[in-house]
Design a protein around this motif. Structure first.
Motif, PDB file in Angstrom:
ATOM      1  N   ARG A   1      -1.354   1.154  -0.433  1.00 54.07           N
ATOM      2  CA  ARG A   1      -2.278   1.462  -0.891  1.00 54.07           C
ATOM      3  C   ARG A   1      -3.529   1.694   0.533  1.00 54.07           C
ATOM      4  NH1 ARG A   1      -2.457  -3.307  -2.630  1.00 54.07           N
ATOM      5  NH2 ARG A   1      -4.043  -4.466  -1.819  1.00 54.07           N
ATOM      6  N   GLY A   2      -2.984   2.169   2.190  1.00 47.46           N
ATOM      7  CA  GLY A   2      -4.261   2.269   2.140  1.00 47.46           C
ATOM      8  C   GLY A   2      -4.391   0.741   3.192  1.00 47.46           C
ATOM      9  N   GLY A   3      -4.090   0.219   3.309  1.00 45.08           N
ATOM     10  CA  GLY A   3      -5.397  -1.491   3.592  1.00 45.08           C
ATOM     11  C   GLY A   3      -4.460  -1.471   4.915  1.00 45.08           C
ATOM     12  N   VAL A   4      -4.671  -2.511   5.529  1.00 42.94           N
ATOM     13  CA  VAL A   4      -4.218  -2.820   6.938  1.00 42.94           C
ATOM     14  C   VAL A   4      -4.328  -3.823   7.191  1.00 42.94           C
ATOM     15  CG1 VAL A   4      -5.908  -3.108   9.133  1.00 42.94           C
ATOM     16  CG2 VAL A   4      -6.294  -0.701   7.690  1.00 42.94           C
ATOM     17  N   VAL A   5      -2.884  -3.984   7.919  1.00 43.85           N
ATOM     18  CA  VAL A   5      -1.966  -5.523   8.438  1.00 43.85           C
ATOM     19  C   VAL A   5      -2.260  -5.533   9.574  1.00 43.85           C
ATOM     20  CG1 VAL A   5      -0.002  -6.754   7.931  1.00 43.85           C
ATOM     21  CG2 VAL A   5      -0.565  -4.965   6.385  1.00 43.85           C
ATOM     22  N   GLY A   6      -2.570  -6.389  10.584  1.00 43.35           N
ATOM     23  CA  GLY A   6      -2.706  -7.009  11.467  1.00 43.35           C
ATOM     24  C   GLY A   6      -1.995  -8.024  12.282  1.00 43.35           C
ATOM     25  N   GLY A   7      -2.137  -8.160  13.600  1.00 49.46           N
ATOM     26  CA  GLY A   7      -1.982  -9.750  14.203  1.00 49.46           C
ATOM     27  C   GLY A   7      -1.801  -9.604  15.076  1.00 49.46           C
ATOM     28  N   THR A   8      -2.041 -11.047  15.884  1.00 51.71           N
ATOM     29  CA  THR A   8      -1.736 -11.155  17.313  1.00 51.71           C
ATOM     30  C   THR A   8      -0.532 -11.976  17.499  1.00 51.71           C
ATOM     31  OG1 THR A   8      -2.399 -13.053  16.938  1.00 51.71           O
ATOM     32  CG2 THR A   8      -4.524 -11.405  17.626  1.00 51.71           C
TER      33      THR A   8
ATOM     34  N   VAL B   1      -0.484 -15.054  -4.677  1.00 49.80           N
ATOM     35  CA  VAL B   1      -0.062 -13.986  -4.168  1.00 49.80           C
ATOM     36  C   VAL B   1      -1.729 -12.978  -4.781  1.00 49.80           C
ATOM     37  CG1 VAL B   1       1.801 -13.893  -3.121  1.00 49.80           C
ATOM     38  CG2 VAL B   1       1.301 -12.191  -5.359  1.00 49.80           C
ATOM     39  N   LYS B   2      -2.474 -14.015  -5.901  1.00 46.86           N
ATOM     40  CA  LYS B   2      -3.169 -13.152  -6.187  1.00 46.86           C
ATOM     41  C   LYS B   2      -4.615 -12.116  -5.609  1.00 46.86           C
ATOM     42  CE  LYS B   2      -6.177 -13.833 -10.385  1.00 46.86           C
ATOM     43  NZ  LYS B   2      -6.709 -13.500 -11.697  1.00 46.86           N
ATOM     44  N   PRO B   3      -4.890 -13.016  -4.644  1.00 44.30           N
ATOM     45  CA  PRO B   3      -5.440 -12.230  -4.098  1.00 44.30           C
ATOM     46  C   PRO B   3      -5.331 -11.201  -2.795  1.00 44.30           C
ATOM     47  CG  PRO B   3      -5.628 -15.103  -3.025  1.00 44.30           C
ATOM     48  CD  PRO B   3      -4.471 -14.178  -3.800  1.00 44.30           C
ATOM     49  N   LEU B   4      -3.608 -11.029  -2.674  1.00 35.91           N
ATOM     50  CA  LEU B   4      -3.441  -9.768  -1.709  1.00 35.91           C
ATOM     51  C   LEU B   4      -3.580  -8.780  -2.726  1.00 35.91           C
ATOM     52  CD1 LEU B   4       0.123 -10.622  -0.309  1.00 35.91           C
ATOM     53  CD2 LEU B   4      -2.609 -10.307   0.826  1.00 35.91           C
ATOM     54  N   THR B   5      -3.240  -8.764  -4.054  1.00 35.01           N
ATOM     55  CA  THR B   5      -3.274  -7.682  -5.438  1.00 35.01           C
ATOM     56  C   THR B   5      -4.674  -6.582  -4.602  1.00 35.01           C
ATOM     57  OG1 THR B   5      -4.286  -8.227  -7.417  1.00 35.01           O
ATOM     58  CG2 THR B   5      -2.359  -9.445  -6.622  1.00 35.01           C
TER      59      THR B   5
END
Length: 114
Positions: A70-77, A32-36
């Motif tokens: 923290r204001g990041g964007v989560v999206g998907g199809t 999960v490190k890249p998600l931080t």
């Protein structure tokens, strides 16, 4: 490469591929490190049950919520969008539901007042 190419063509600062169906891996700090430090996450389609079965209530899920907070964007199809709600339908059947990732919050139209 086929999945990442369109994203790389947009020339973001970085693009990482994170995928597992192993809940132990989804709980691994190295996985999960890249998600931080991420500013966005995109879920592709498929089966929303597989997504939630793999990630719900793991370290990945906690970091995903932190990214959104923290204001990041989560999206998907397709299933990648469906899994983001608090309660999602199971396999396209509205009568069967189960917990999603709980990333969507109530929103109001511009101009709505309390």
């Amino acid at each position: 490469d086929g999945f990442l190419k369109p994203w790389r063509d947009l020339k973001p600062a970085s693009v990482e591929w994170l995928h597992t169906r192993d809940r132990k891996a989804a709980d691994d700090p190295e996985f999960v490190k890249p998600l931080t430090a991420a500013t966005a996450v995109w879920f592709s389609g498929g089966d929303q049950r597989r997504i939630t079965d793999s990630y719900r209530d793991t370290r990945f899920h906690a970091e995903l919520k932190a990214l959104a907070a923290r204001g990041g964007v989560v999206g998907g199809t397709s299933a990648g969008a469906m899994c983001q709600s608090d309660v999602m339908n199971e396999g396209g059947t509205p009568a069967k539901s189960r917990p999603g990732l709980g990333l969507l919050v109530e929103s109001r139209a511009v101009g709505d007042r309390e």
